[in-house]
Design a protein around this motif. Structure first.
Motif, PDB file in Angstrom:
ATOM      1  N   LEU A 282       0.803  -1.235   0.000  1.00  0.00           N
ATOM      2  CA  LEU A 282       0.000   0.000   0.000  1.00  0.00           C
ATOM      3  C   LEU A 282       0.831   1.277   0.000  1.00  0.00           C
ATOM      4  O   LEU A 282       0.456   2.268  -0.618  1.00  0.00           O
ATOM      5  N   LEU A 283       1.946   1.245   0.722  1.00  0.00           N
ATOM      6  CA  LEU A 283       2.736   2.480   0.831  1.00  0.00           C
ATOM      7  C   LEU A 283       3.610   2.709  -0.395  1.00  0.00           C
ATOM      8  O   LEU A 283       4.225   3.758  -0.532  1.00  0.00           O
ATOM      9  N   LYS A 285       2.609   2.892  -3.468  1.00  0.00           N
ATOM     10  CA  LYS A 285       1.765   3.347  -4.577  1.00  0.00           C
ATOM     11  C   LYS A 285       2.522   4.110  -5.655  1.00  0.00           C
ATOM     12  O   LYS A 285       2.236   3.983  -6.830  1.00  0.00           O
ATOM     13  N   GLU A 286       3.444   4.954  -5.234  1.00  0.00           N
ATOM     14  CA  GLU A 286       4.153   5.820  -6.165  1.00  0.00           C
ATOM     15  C   GLU A 286       5.075   5.043  -7.093  1.00  0.00           C
ATOM     16  O   GLU A 286       5.095   5.258  -8.289  1.00  0.00           O
ATOM     17  N   PRO A 309      10.649   5.326   2.301  1.00  0.00           N
ATOM     18  CA  PRO A 309      11.202   6.262   3.283  1.00  0.00           C
ATOM     19  C   PRO A 309      10.350   7.493   3.573  1.00  0.00           C
ATOM     20  O   PRO A 309      10.163   7.863   4.715  1.00  0.00           O
ATOM     21  N   GLU A 310       9.788   8.118   2.538  1.00  0.00           N
ATOM     22  CA  GLU A 310       9.042   9.348   2.775  1.00  0.00           C
ATOM     23  C   GLU A 310       7.707   9.102   3.490  1.00  0.00           C
ATOM     24  O   GLU A 310       7.221   9.954   4.225  1.00  0.00           O
ATOM     25  N   VAL A 311       7.131   7.935   3.240  1.00  0.00           N
ATOM     26  CA  VAL A 311       5.777   7.683   3.732  1.00  0.00           C
ATOM     27  C   VAL A 311       5.800   6.893   5.035  1.00  0.00           C
ATOM     28  O   VAL A 311       5.129   7.232   5.996  1.00  0.00           O
ATOM     29  N   GLY A 312       6.597   5.820   5.075  1.00  0.00           N
ATOM     30  CA  GLY A 312       6.650   4.960   6.258  1.00  0.00           C
ATOM     31  C   GLY A 312       6.981   3.530   5.870  1.00  0.00           C
ATOM     32  O   GLY A 312       7.513   3.284   4.781  1.00  0.00           O
ATOM     33  N   ASN A 313       6.692   2.606   6.757  1.00  0.00           N
ATOM     34  CA  ASN A 313       6.956   1.210   6.433  1.00  0.00           C
ATOM     35  C   ASN A 313       5.881   0.296   7.015  1.00  0.00           C
ATOM     36  O   ASN A 313       5.120   0.692   7.888  1.00  0.00           O
ATOM     37  N   VAL A 314       5.811  -0.908   6.482  1.00  0.00           N
ATOM     38  CA  VAL A 314       4.818  -1.902   6.899  1.00  0.00           C
ATOM     39  C   VAL A 314       5.516  -3.205   7.203  1.00  0.00           C
ATOM     40  O   VAL A 314       6.443  -3.602   6.490  1.00  0.00           O
ATOM     41  N   THR A 315       5.062  -3.894   8.256  1.00  0.00           N
ATOM     42  CA  THR A 315       5.502  -5.250   8.533  1.00  0.00           C
ATOM     43  C   THR A 315       4.268  -6.125   8.728  1.00  0.00           C
ATOM     44  O   THR A 315       3.386  -5.776   9.512  1.00  0.00           O
TER      45      THR A 315
END
Lengths: 380, 380
Positions: A282-283, A285-286, A309-315
């Motif tokens: 999801l993060l 997208k770009e 990096p700019e948006v965040g991270n998912v685990t």
């Protein structure tokens, strides 16, 4: 030409043949639909010269009358207007009539349309196929073969042959294969004895043709008859002809891409894994690549993660059914993996890895007939 | 800030406030959603500075707990990612937490997102409205007032005031009026005695605001409270604040456009007339005007026709309920007429003409509160 026809039947046939009509064709008359009335019923034809579709409405079938007051003849009507007109006519029956000046009158209830038709003699003749070399499949099985492979064809024209699905007859199996050189989708089915003496061994059908065919076909168990010639393939049901050109050229030999042994095997519930990968992407997208990472952990846990990096991270933690073999960290396209998991068509999936830099294989558990292969992405 | 919330409740609120968020705003922080946890519950805010929407999720209501473990605080999250994340989370509850570095953690089941938030103090404060001058309507009635008028606002910016709906209080009635200078739509409703001492007399609400409001509101009979100030309007339901700026300027006086007498009156079934006009306009796809002609005939017949020389022509016969007064031939935009007939919201329609060159009026039969007016088109 003249006839009176059930509007709903006419609408269904018009919608089917419209799948082949393109407004961007270089042959002007192909922006039209050919309408041909004979003593047997009504035939509609649409074509963009790559794909041609014929739909037939019988005069009468199973005691139901579909077409009446037939005066044989033919005309070509503009596909831009004809479907909307049929759809919106007020009554259940429609009368269509053409005169010698190619003027067409469409009547239904208080509604009367006068359209300028075109000469049906100018409409290209569809090739008559020699249908000796043909075989049959249940329609719903053909639809599955298409759905499980066609998404993996290439959408770029740099290697035109890869925009098609390779249909092969090999060792008693019919095999559908598609690859865009980053991933591969294949499914094979055993051929019945009666289908076992086919003369063709390998053809390539444009992906677009199969996508359109899949839209038209209903998921019934009725048979569809498939006839292959040197440069055409014909799919035929009771009232539908679907003709497509074949792609020229040799399809690459793909069997050597498929690793023969594996170092890590993950067994997992398909849906949970699919949803975790969906969320992990999801993060991203770009970025076009949409890359996620998979890491095997202790206690049959699989971690899926991604970092923008700019948006965040998912685990994401996924409880696998089991993990066999070496520990593994591997990165791949989330989109390719989701496509593959959807095509697997089974609650449980088996994923075989041969290291972080080698292609890996996704299969339904206990079924070798469906195979999805993905090339990993280098992330360092 | 920290809280644990029911995912479905959060999702609904996020979708509501997203209606105000635009990715094209010039104020970067407005591309985010403000999330504010208090002891009472959770408040979400979205805004594009023209429209601001606040949605509130109470900690507990009617014995159902929606938000738990609240540690008050606030943060702004990127609207580009947050809605998709909430939608796809695996469990029914979601934990959201932010730290002093504006890092936000979203947890649900095996899924954990870390997002970069923005400082809520930088998010613009919504104006506090003096809500004394307010009145109430049933929500479904407000939705109808919007639907029956807002389609007629102007979509071009040459006269900005016409891109709004004029809301007027006049002689005990609340009146919604929209016009793009080619057609006009209006509906009025009697005001209750308790709503009868309103201080505002005429405001103009942007059509876009009303369209978004209509999307969010559910068609219930619950009341919605409307407060008007000099340059803002606030719509308020139990858990939703919808704030819109008003348009500056004077709305033109439209009452003089409405003819006071008629020369021809047609009574017709709404749906039959609508469908005939729809069909008659089918061949005029190319032309923007989409003009059809209406001709009164003997025996209460109305003919609708149109002619597109290259394509063909259509003639529709509609059996009117009755035709009174002079014979008439008149041309008008099929689109405007279809919009008006849809807005009439009645099986039977009354159309009053004052000659081929004068505006005509469409009303539901026996109801003067809805009025649609269309200017004819000169075709010779």
């Amino acid at each position: 030409m003249k006839f009176v026809i059930q509007r709903d039947e006419l609408m269904n046939s018009v919608q089917d043949v419209m799948k082949a009509v393109s407004s961007r064709t270089t042959i002007p008359i192909l922006t039209g639909i050919k309408v041909e009335a004979t003593e047997e019923g009504l035939k509609l034809t649409g074509s963009d010269s790559d794909i041609s579709i014929e739909s037939f409405i019988p005069k009468e079938e199973d005691g139901i009358v579909y077409v009446e007051q037939i005066e044989p003849g033919s005309i070509v009507l503009q596909a831009k207007y004809f479907p909307d007109i049929v759809k919106k006519l007020p009554e259940k029956t429609v009368e269509i009539e053409s005169d010698e000046h190619l003027k067409v009158t469409i009547r239904s209830g208080g509604s009367e349309f006068h359209l300028n038709g075109q000469d049906a003699d100018e409409y290209p003749q569809l090739p008559q196929l020699n249908t000796e070399d043909s075989f049959e499949l249940p329609t719903d099985l053909l639809k599955n073969l298409i759905k499980q492979t066609v998404f993996a064809v290439s959408t770029v024209e740099t290697r035109p042959i890869l925009t098609g699905v390779n249909v092969k007859v090999e060792e008693g199996y019919l095999n559908f294969i598609a690859t865009d050189s980053h991933r591969l989708a294949s499914r094979k089915i055993p051929l019945d004895a009666e289908n076992n003496n086919l003369k063709f061994s390998s053809v390539v059908i444009p992906g677009k043709s199969l996508t359109e065919l899949n839209k038209i076909l209903e998921g019934t168990q009725d048979s569809i008859q498939i006839s292959v010639t040197e440069n055409q393939v014909l799919f035929r049901t009771k009232h539908l002809y679907f003709l497509s050109r074949l792609l020229d050229g040799n399809y690459p030999e793909t069997s050597r891409l498929i690793p023969e042994q594996s170092k890590t095997i993950v067994f997992s519930a398909t849906k949970e894994l699919l949803q975790s990968i969906d969320r992990a992407s999801l993060l991203a997208k770009e970025s076009k690549n949409n890359v996620v990472r998979l890491i095997t952990k202790q206690n049959n846990q699989v971690e899926i993660n991604s970092n923008s990096p700019e948006v965040g991270n998912v685990t994401e933690e996924v409880a696998a059914k089991s993990i066999e073999g070496d520990e593994l960290k591997i990165s791949f396209s989330a989109k390719y993996m989701m496509d593959a998991l959807k095509a697997v068509d089974n609650d449980q999936v088996k994923i075989e890895f041969t290291g972080a830099m080698r292609p890996f294989i996704i299969r339904p558990i206990d079924d070798d007939h469906i195979l999805q292969l993905i090339l990993p992405v280098r992330t360092y």
